[in-house]
Design a protein around this motif. Structure first.
Motif: not given
Ligand SMILES: Cc1cc2nc3c(=O)[nH]c(=O)nc-3n(C[C@H](O)[C@H](O)[C@H](O)COP(=O)(O)OP(=O)(O)OC[C@H]3O[C@@H](n4cnc5c(N)ncnc54)[C@H](O)[C@@H]3O)c2cc1C
Length: 349
Positions: A44, A63, A72
């Motif tokens: 995201t 992060d 991710s």
């Molecule tokens: C085990 C697993 C398998 C999955 N398999 C799939 C799949 O095969 N295909 C698919 O499409 N989706 C899959 N998903 C879902 C997908 O991975 C997520 O929807 C996506 O990665 C979310 O991305 P994001 O950037 O929103 O969040 P994230 O990648 O979780 O990133 C959030 C980040 O915020 C940071 N953060 C939080 N609070 C703070 C703070 N206060 N200060 C600084 N940094 C902070 C964290 O360190 C983290 O790095 C899966 C999820 C999981 C858990």
């Protein structure tokens, strides 16, 4: 669901062990001004940061771990178009007649977006685009499954129904009642993809700070102030991309998120005879169970299976043992296979 306190080190996982090198990024230790500050360097935050930097905005990404530390860099790497759990009609019932159809239509090309980014920025993340096989786990799920496929086809999705003999040979399993292949789907090495997005964002002019937990966020008009223990960013706008790892940074946000844990196991690279039998075409699959099971191969010939879990640490073996048992039920060819990795992560619902 028991949630362990998040650590900043990358968890031991298949993806951490086989990813492209991380981009260089340090903790924030100064004060900087920018147009947009982004908290969270998962897909995201990174995708938003890349787009904004390309559009000429000054962008700072932060992060508490590193790019790809959260879901991710730990997920299944399945790049599936469409919505994973809901049909277009269900989406409209849930979020209304305006946003439901809009979201469903947007999801038709979501996999294209990922593969286009990989091409455009030459991201080395082992992309495979031979389709996503969706399976009905039992005969009673069949009617609903067919109705859902028809709804997707009606709004323009490419879906091919697979009858049992064809499905069985594509999967290497006789455990499913029926299935369908969505050819625009595929899979990637997700941590390498996140690191590739980070690299592209930096090239476009964004700054990335890792090991930087944001502990305070408030408005000092006209700016937002984003604070870590050692540094500060002043920004016109802030994006919170913290997903399943959302903490109390912004009032009410943590209360709007239910973190759901998903866990995965991966075998050692399979022996040639077993390798030729399980997902020989390299497709990804997932089933219709409420506690979804999803699986794929990796670029080294391992087999991966994932499902919902209760803890994301690899020390508690109960979830992993359950998934390994299910893997052997679905694919009896794996009965003698050794398992090499097990890990988990949180996604927000
Ligand atoms: C085990 C697993 C398998 C999955 N398999 C799939 C799949 O095969 N295909 C698919 O499409 N989706 C899959 N998903 C879902 C997908 O991975 C997520 O929807 C996506 O990665 C979310 O991305 P994001 O950037 O929103 O969040 P994230 O990648 O979780 O990133 C959030 C980040 O915020 C940071 N953060 C939080 N609070 C703070 C703070 N206060 N200060 C600084 N940094 C902070 C964290 O360190 C983290 O790095 C899966 C999820 C999981 C858990």
């Amino acid at each position: 669901v028991s949630l362990e306190h998040a650590k900043v080190d990358l968890p031991h996982s298949l993806w951490a062990a086989t990813a492209e090198p991380a981009v260089e990024s340090n903790p924030l230790k100064s004060q900087i001004d920018c147009d947009v500050a982004i908290v969270g360097c998962g897909f995201t935050g990174l995708r938003a940061g890349l787009a904004l930097a390309e559009a000429g905005q000054t962008v700072v990404l932060l992060d508490s771990g590193e790019p790809g530390w959260g879901a991710s860099g730990r997920n299944g790497g399945s790049v599936n178009p469409l919505l994973p759990f809901h049909s277009p009609e269900q989406a409209s019932r849930l979020i209304g007649p305006v946003f439901g159809p809009r979201l469903s239509r947007l999801s038709l090309t979501s996999a294209d977006e990922v593969f286009d980014l990989i091409d455009k920025f030459k991201i080395n993340c082992h992309p495979v685009r031979t389709g996503w096989i969706r399976t009905a786990h039992c005969r009673s799920a069949r009617r609903l499954f067919e109705a859902q496929c028809r709804q997707w086809i009606d709004i323009g999705a490419e879906i091919e129904i697979l009858e049992k003999p064809e499905l069985d040979s594509m999967l290497g399993s006789t455990a499913f009642a029926m299935g369908a292949i969505i050819p625009r789907g595929g899979n990637i090495q997700p941590l390498s993809f996140a690191r590739g997005l980070a690299q592209a964002a930096i090239k476009a002019g964004a700054q990335i700070y890792s090991q930087t937990r944001i502990v305070d966020l408030f408005r000092e008009k006209p700016e937002w102030v984003v604070k870590s223990s050692q540094g500060m960013v002043k920004a016109q706008k802030v994006i919170l991309g913290t997903n399943g790892y959302t903490d109390n940074l912004f009032p009410g946000l943590a209360q709007s998120v239910v973190p759901v844990i998903s866990v995965q196991v991966a075998t050692k690279p399979l022996a040639d005879d077993i390798s030729a039998a399980i997902l020989p075409g390299g497709q990804t699959f997932s089933d219709t169970r409420r506690t979804i099971f999803y699986g794929r191969r990796d670029h080294m010939g391992r087999f991966l299976l994932g499902s919902h879990g209760t803890t994301e640490t690899s020390d508690d073996h109960r979830d992993f043992d359950r998934i390994k048992k299910e893997a052997k039920r679905l694919f009896p060819q794996l009965s003698e296979t050794d398992w090499e990795f097990q890990w988990g992560g949180r996604a927000a619902v």
